[in-house]
Write a protein that holds these residues in place. Structure first.
Motif, PDB file in Angstrom:
ATOM      1  N   GLU A 221       0.974  -1.302   0.092  1.00  0.00           N
ATOM      2  CA  GLU A 221       0.220  -0.042   0.207  1.00  0.00           C
ATOM      3  C   GLU A 221       0.955   1.395   0.005  1.00  0.00           C
ATOM      4  N   VAL A 222       0.378   2.284  -0.847  1.00  0.00           N
ATOM      5  CA  VAL A 222       1.260   3.561  -0.921  1.00  0.00           C
ATOM      6  C   VAL A 222       0.594   4.339   0.124  1.00  0.00           C
ATOM      7  N   LEU A 223       1.352   4.771   1.040  1.00  0.00           N
ATOM      8  CA  LEU A 223       0.974   5.707   2.187  1.00  0.00           C
ATOM      9  C   LEU A 223       1.060   7.213   1.819  1.00  0.00           C
ATOM     10  N   PHE A 224       1.901   7.685   0.904  1.00  0.00           N
ATOM     11  CA  PHE A 224       2.149   8.897   0.487  1.00  0.00           C
ATOM     12  C   PHE A 224       2.646   9.054  -0.793  1.00  0.00           C
ATOM     13  N   SER A 225       2.336   9.918  -1.715  1.00  0.00           N
ATOM     14  CA  SER A 225       2.855  10.323  -3.089  1.00  0.00           C
ATOM     15  C   SER A 225       3.262  11.572  -3.202  1.00  0.00           C
ATOM     16  N   MET A 226       4.180  11.751  -4.069  1.00  0.00           N
ATOM     17  CA  MET A 226       4.847  12.907  -4.399  1.00  0.00           C
ATOM     18  C   MET A 226       5.286  12.952  -5.893  1.00  0.00           C
ATOM     19  N   MET A 227       5.155  13.991  -6.663  1.00  0.00           N
ATOM     20  CA  MET A 227       5.496  14.202  -7.900  1.00  0.00           C
ATOM     21  C   MET A 227       6.472  15.541  -8.012  1.00  0.00           C
ATOM     22  N   ILE A 228       7.699  15.484  -8.580  1.00  0.00           N
ATOM     23  CA  ILE A 228       8.354  16.490  -8.774  1.00  0.00           C
ATOM     24  C   ILE A 228       8.858  16.837 -10.212  1.00  0.00           C
ATOM     25  N   ASP A 229       8.281  18.021 -10.689  1.00  0.00           N
ATOM     26  CA  ASP A 229       8.480  18.285 -12.072  1.00  0.00           C
ATOM     27  C   ASP A 229       7.696  17.260 -13.256  1.00  0.00           C
ATOM     28  N   CYS A 230       7.633  17.572 -14.186  1.00  0.00           N
ATOM     29  CA  CYS A 230       6.706  16.709 -15.105  1.00  0.00           C
ATOM     30  C   CYS A 230       7.305  16.970 -16.524  1.00  0.00           C
ATOM     31  N   TYR A 231       7.283  15.759 -17.432  1.00  0.00           N
ATOM     32  CA  TYR A 231       7.774  15.864 -18.742  1.00  0.00           C
ATOM     33  C   TYR A 231       7.334  14.805 -19.606  1.00  0.00           C
ATOM     34  N   SER A 232       6.876  14.978 -20.793  1.00  0.00           N
ATOM     35  CA  SER A 232       6.516  13.872 -21.608  1.00  0.00           C
ATOM     36  C   SER A 232       7.189  14.138 -23.206  1.00  0.00           C
ATOM     37  N   TYR A 233       7.482  13.051 -23.734  1.00  0.00           N
ATOM     38  CA  TYR A 233       8.428  13.151 -24.978  1.00  0.00           C
ATOM     39  C   TYR A 233       7.596  12.068 -25.772  1.00  0.00           C
ATOM     40  N   ASN A 234       7.559  12.717 -27.164  1.00  0.00           N
ATOM     41  CA  ASN A 234       6.449  12.143 -28.162  1.00  0.00           C
ATOM     42  C   ASN A 234       5.442  11.799 -27.672  1.00  0.00           C
ATOM     43  N   ASN A 235       4.540  12.576 -26.771  1.00  0.00           N
ATOM     44  CA  ASN A 235       3.462  12.363 -26.383  1.00  0.00           C
ATOM     45  C   ASN A 235       3.431  10.980 -25.204  1.00  0.00           C
ATOM     46  N   TYR A 236       4.523  11.053 -24.754  1.00  0.00           N
ATOM     47  CA  TYR A 236       4.400   9.579 -23.945  1.00  0.00           C
ATOM     48  C   TYR A 236       5.096  10.295 -22.590  1.00  0.00           C
ATOM     49  N   ASN A 237       4.212  10.011 -21.670  1.00  0.00           N
ATOM     50  CA  ASN A 237       4.449  10.486 -20.239  1.00  0.00           C
ATOM     51  C   ASN A 237       4.932   9.169 -19.397  1.00  0.00           C
ATOM     52  N   VAL A 238       5.894   8.508 -19.171  1.00  0.00           N
ATOM     53  CA  VAL A 238       6.166   7.270 -18.308  1.00  0.00           C
ATOM     54  C   VAL A 238       5.785   7.277 -16.937  1.00  0.00           C
ATOM     55  N   ALA A 239       5.923   8.646 -16.525  1.00  0.00           N
ATOM     56  CA  ALA A 239       5.593   8.693 -15.180  1.00  0.00           C
ATOM     57  C   ALA A 239       3.802   8.213 -14.899  1.00  0.00           C
ATOM     58  N   HIS A 240       3.120   8.491 -15.937  1.00  0.00           N
ATOM     59  CA  HIS A 240       1.715   8.055 -15.750  1.00  0.00           C
ATOM     60  C   HIS A 240       1.513   6.497 -15.802  1.00  0.00           C
ATOM     61  N   ASP A 241       2.409   5.964 -16.389  1.00  0.00           N
ATOM     62  CA  ASP A 241       2.358   4.406 -16.273  1.00  0.00           C
ATOM     63  C   ASP A 241       2.698   4.077 -14.774  1.00  0.00           C
ATOM     64  N   ILE A 242       3.754   4.540 -14.330  1.00  0.00           N
ATOM     65  CA  ILE A 242       4.237   4.359 -12.888  1.00  0.00           C
ATOM     66  C   ILE A 242       3.199   4.604 -11.924  1.00  0.00           C
ATOM     67  N   LEU A 243       2.367   5.774 -11.917  1.00  0.00           N
ATOM     68  CA  LEU A 243       1.518   6.117 -11.075  1.00  0.00           C
ATOM     69  C   LEU A 243       0.257   4.912 -11.098  1.00  0.00           C
ATOM     70  N   ASN A 244      -0.015   4.349 -12.368  1.00  0.00           N
ATOM     71  CA  ASN A 244      -0.979   3.494 -12.438  1.00  0.00           C
ATOM     72  C   ASN A 244      -0.679   2.529 -11.735  1.00  0.00           C
ATOM     73  N   LEU A 245       0.769   2.045 -11.888  1.00  0.00           N
ATOM     74  CA  LEU A 245       1.281   0.597 -11.532  1.00  0.00           C
ATOM     75  C   LEU A 245       0.945   0.444  -9.894  1.00  0.00           C
ATOM     76  N   TYR A 246       1.229   1.958  -9.380  1.00  0.00           N
ATOM     77  CA  TYR A 246       1.156   1.871  -7.805  1.00  0.00           C
ATOM     78  C   TYR A 246      -0.132   2.269  -7.392  1.00  0.00           C
ATOM     79  N   ASN A 247      -1.292   2.159  -8.477  1.00  0.00           N
ATOM     80  CA  ASN A 247      -2.615   2.613  -8.229  1.00  0.00           C
ATOM     81  C   ASN A 247      -2.751   4.089  -7.279  1.00  0.00           C
TER      82      ASN A 247
END
Length: 325
Positions: free
Chosen positions: A43-69
């Motif tokens: 279970e994730v008890l705390f989440s933080m994102m620092i800055d943001c970027y996508s390349y060729n309309n792909y943002n791998v951070a979204h995949d990881i956020l989804n993986l961690y629910n």
């Protein structure tokens, strides 16, 4: 701003971990994801994102956020509005931000300054739904160190037998530098305004310096750099930010075997610089880079077992590489 200390009961403190993802892209771009994870129940008890970027309309951070629910981020920190830290913010906040998400922006930099297209779009979105409609908790931060420690998110994790404290401190931008740049209204680098934070968890500290540079770093009291376990190398490993190396090596009590450094790339400026990476070798056990290969992204995942103050062997994906071990 200080938050009231809260308590979170877990089954076993030895199962408490800090997961850090440093994400980069082939030419430029930086994003960091940080999770406090109770590994006993996944279970994730705390989440933080620092800055943001996508390349060729792909943002791998979204995949990881989804993986961690992750449905809703606890914090989104926008260190500064240079393009390589600012692509895809609006899309990310629409998907993973709600009223409970706290957004931290740098003081001064966003007041009347001409920004790039991506940063302008992000700021307009935050202003429209974050400030006027109060959909997010938005704070602009700077610090007058050492007087103001600006401690956020104070939490005590306990299994009723022992406890571990978690919080993070804002260490930049420095209010004196912000004030000088804002009052004189001269053209200056946005790095002068970059947010930097240190996460304190148990006996370990974790440095995330954004793009802070030497004039800011030299104003940070060295006691902040005690017991460092992890360093996100500031400003992509530029010589203009190498004062951090001296500050950490002067004071950190941890052995060399326990400190990991990781950086993203900025290829148009030939960053990271080898001379800087060589300096990090003097006190770090491992140094990683997100790389600039043929794939759309690279990331380094680092997992710390907080109660035992140990770190697992980092996992690298995509273009990411190990520079030194």
């Amino acid at each position: 701003m200080n938050h009231c200390c809260k308590q979170n009961i877990v089954k076993d403190l030895k199962q408490l971990q800090l997961h850090i993802f440093l994400i980069g892209y082939p030419v430029e771009g930086e994003c960091i994801l940080i999770f406090v994870v109770d590994n006993s129940v996944n279970e994730v008890l705390f989440s933080m994102m620092i800055d943001c970027y996508s390349y060729n309309n792909y943002n791998v951070a979204h995949d990881i956020l989804n993986l961690y629910n992750i449905g809703t981020l606890d914090y989104f920190i926008w260190t500064h509005p240079d393009n390589d830290h600012s692509v895809g913010i609006e899309d990310t906040l629409k998907k993973y931000g709600l009223k409970s998400t706290t957004i931290l922006l740098p003081e001064g930099v966003l007041n009347g300054r001409k920004l790039g297209e991506n940063a302008t779009s992000a700021l307009n979105y935050i202003n429209s739904v974050g400030i006027r409609k109060q959909n997010y908790q938005v704070n602009r931060v700077s610090v007058s160190l050492p007087k103001n420690r600006n401690i956020f998110e104070e939490t005590i994790y306990t299994d009723t037998i022992a406890k571990l404290d978690f919080s993070f401190s804002i260490i930049a931008p420095n209010s004196a530098i912000v004030g000088k740049r804002t009052t004189k209204n001269k053209k200056c680098k946005l790095n002068d305004f970059s947010i930097g934070i240190i996460i304190h968890f148990g006996d370990l500290n974790f440095v995330f310096g954004g793009d802070i540079e030497n004039q800011t770093i030299k104003r940070i009291p060295e006691y902040y750099f005690d017991n460092i376990g992890y360093i996100k190398v500031p400003h992509h490993g530029s010589i203009s930010s190498d004062s951090l190396i001296e500050s950490v090596s002067n004071i950190s009590n941890l052995s060399k075997k326990q400190i990991i450094a990781a950086t993203t790339v900025f290829t148009n400026s030939s960053l990271p610089q080898q001379i800087v990476l060589d300096k990090y070798k003097s006190f770090c056990s491992n140094i990683f880079s997100t790389g600039s290969g043929s794939q759309n992204y690279g990331y380094i995942k680092t997992v710390y077992n907080i109660a035992e103050t140990t770190v697992e062997l980092p996992e690298i994906k995509g273009n990411a590489i190990c520079i030194y071990r």
